[in-house]
Design a protein around this motif. Structure first.
Motif, PDB file in Angstrom:
ATOM      1  N   ILE A 186      -7.482   3.603  -4.708  1.00  0.00           N
ATOM      2  CA  ILE A 186      -7.315   3.088  -3.350  1.00  0.00           C
ATOM      3  C   ILE A 186      -5.860   2.670  -3.197  1.00  0.00           C
ATOM      4  O   ILE A 186      -5.372   1.814  -3.947  1.00  0.00           O
ATOM      5  N   THR A 187      -5.156   3.280  -2.252  1.00  0.00           N
ATOM      6  CA  THR A 187      -3.733   2.993  -2.080  1.00  0.00           C
ATOM      7  C   THR A 187      -3.477   2.381  -0.717  1.00  0.00           C
ATOM      8  O   THR A 187      -4.180   2.677   0.251  1.00  0.00           O
ATOM      9  N   GLY A 188      -2.473   1.544  -0.650  1.00  0.00           N
ATOM     10  CA  GLY A 188      -2.144   0.929   0.638  1.00  0.00           C
ATOM     11  C   GLY A 188      -0.894   0.082   0.571  1.00  0.00           C
ATOM     12  O   GLY A 188      -0.407  -0.268  -0.511  1.00  0.00           O
ATOM     13  N   ASP A 189      -0.379  -0.236   1.740  1.00  0.00           N
ATOM     14  CA  ASP A 189       0.810  -1.073   1.897  1.00  0.00           C
ATOM     15  C   ASP A 189       0.462  -2.191   2.869  1.00  0.00           C
ATOM     16  O   ASP A 189       0.351  -1.966   4.073  1.00  0.00           O
ATOM     17  N   SER A 190       0.274  -3.380   2.336  1.00  0.00           N
ATOM     18  CA  SER A 190      -0.178  -4.505   3.153  1.00  0.00           C
ATOM     19  C   SER A 190       0.812  -4.890   4.242  1.00  0.00           C
ATOM     20  O   SER A 190       0.456  -5.607   5.176  1.00  0.00           O
ATOM     21  N   SER A 191       2.043  -4.403   4.146  1.00  0.00           N
ATOM     22  CA  SER A 191       3.055  -4.762   5.137  1.00  0.00           C
ATOM     23  C   SER A 191       3.103  -3.782   6.310  1.00  0.00           C
ATOM     24  O   SER A 191       3.874  -3.981   7.244  1.00  0.00           O
ATOM     25  N   GLN A 192       2.269  -2.725   6.273  1.00  0.00           N
ATOM     26  CA  GLN A 192       2.308  -1.723   7.343  1.00  0.00           C
ATOM     27  C   GLN A 192       0.915  -1.483   7.914  1.00  0.00           C
ATOM     28  O   GLN A 192       0.385  -0.378   7.855  1.00  0.00           O
ATOM     29  N   LYS A 193       0.339  -2.504   8.473  1.00  0.00           N
ATOM     30  CA  LYS A 193      -1.003  -2.397   9.061  1.00  0.00           C
ATOM     31  C   LYS A 193      -0.914  -1.903  10.503  1.00  0.00           C
ATOM     32  O   LYS A 193      -0.036  -2.299  11.255  1.00  0.00           O
ATOM     33  N   ASP A 194      -1.867  -1.034  10.866  1.00  0.00           N
ATOM     34  CA  ASP A 194      -1.980  -0.557  12.237  1.00  0.00           C
ATOM     35  C   ASP A 194      -3.254  -1.072  12.903  1.00  0.00           C
ATOM     36  O   ASP A 194      -3.689  -0.549  13.925  1.00  0.00           O
TER      37      ASP A 194
END
Length: 329
Positions: A260-268
């Motif tokens: 599971i990958t993600g960037d918590s600073s780039q939420k849409d």
């Protein structure tokens, strides 16, 4: 006051351009950072400077030369990262990272972790059933997960690859475009296709897609399914809701591995909505078999300017966090 030291390194001519860079760009970076003088002549490199700085420059050049001899193309970014390791007294790790080849692209280019953070991430994927790769853009979260998935697929560790994203933009921004649902969400899933094309080749990818052995689909397609013996990658997980994340995690069957990958600073997500990635970090962090890998700006492997952009935004958001709240832009 320390005296000036001089050291000599034998440097094969066939590796000079690769290590030194165009117009000695890499040497200039080393000179500026370590405050030494480097002179290349007749297959030798002379290093002039304070003893401690000369020793660091010597070790750094030997590391870069070794990397070049192993067939790597040395970029300014490689030099900057090797410098960072040298300053932290971790330069011996560079060779260990270099030797960890995950697989090769269709053109034969080796895919390997390029930073200590990426090395820890790949190691976690090998050891755990579920791994969360969290970090800014350009840290290789998705690409390395793809490479690990293809490797597992080729070695018959799994029978299929499933790639998914929460296509939250499809209903809002693509709804008036012509075509069926798949044609509307394909542009959003395009980065996943692109990575697989590069690793597997378009023909091999298409054949496996047609056989149902590779599936690229919006997260909503996962509901109601049990996913056995598969390598599953959920990308852009910061855009899931807690309910979607729970739904996805409870789809996992026997013999499967999940990244599971993600960037918590780039939420849409809409204003006020809670990210399923943030909640998962609090709920699941103590469960054995689940690993959380935090990548940082130091692990960015795109253009060096991207690393500076990521760091600038991190500094800005840290400074303004109390006034602006928790939601990242």
């Amino acid at each position: 006051m320390s005296s000036i030291l001089e050291a000599l390194i034998e440097f094969p001519a066939e590796h000079e351009r690769n290590v030194f860079g165009a117009f000695d760009e890499h040497l200039k970076i080393i000179e500026k950072t370590l405050q030494v003088t480097l002179v290349s002549r007749d297959g030798m490199v002379k290093i002039l400077g304070l003893p401690e700085r000369v020793e660091r420059a010597r070790r750094l050049l030997e590391q870069l030369l070794g990397s070049s001899k192993r067939g790597n193309t040395i970029t300014a970014q490689n030099v900057q990262y090797a410098l960072a390791l040298t300053m932290e007294e971790k330069e011996k790790k560079l060779e260990e990272i270099d030797q960890d080849v995950i697989c090769h692209t269709i053109q034969g280019r080796p895919i390997r972790p390029k930073t200590l953070g990426q090395e820890r991430y790949v190691g976690a994927i090998r050891k755990n059933m579920i791994v969360f790769g969290i970090g800014p853009a350009g840290t290789g979260k998705t690409y390395l997960a793809m490479a690990m998935a293809v490797t597992a697929f080729r070695s018959d560790e799994v029978s299929r690859i499933i790639l998914t994203r929460p296509a939250i933009e499809a209903g809002e921004k693509l709804g008036f475009l012509p075509g069926d649902l798949q044609s509307k969400v394909d542009p959003y899933l395009r980065p996943l296709y692109d990575a697989l094309y590069q690793i597997m080749g378009p023909d091999h990818f298409t054949k496996n897609m047609e056989k149902g052995l590779i599936e690229v689909a919006p997260l909503a397609y996962m509901r109601g399914r049990t996913l056995d013996n598969a390598f599953i990658i959920l990308d852009e997980a910061q855009n899931t809701t807690p309910a979607q994340m729970k739904m996805f995690l409870t789809r996992i069957g026997f013999g499967s591995k999940v990244i599971i990958t993600g960037d918590s600073s780039q939420k849409d997500l809409p204003d006020g909505a809670v990210s399923g990635l943030d909640v998962a970090g609090r709920v699941l962090k103590k469960i054995e078999g689940i690993s959380f890998c935090q990548l940082t700006g130091k692990d960015v492997v795109r253009h060096p300017l991207v690393q500076k952009i990521v760091q600038a935004y991190e500094n800005y958001e840290t400074k303004n966090k109390p006034a602006k709240g928790r939601r990242g832009q």
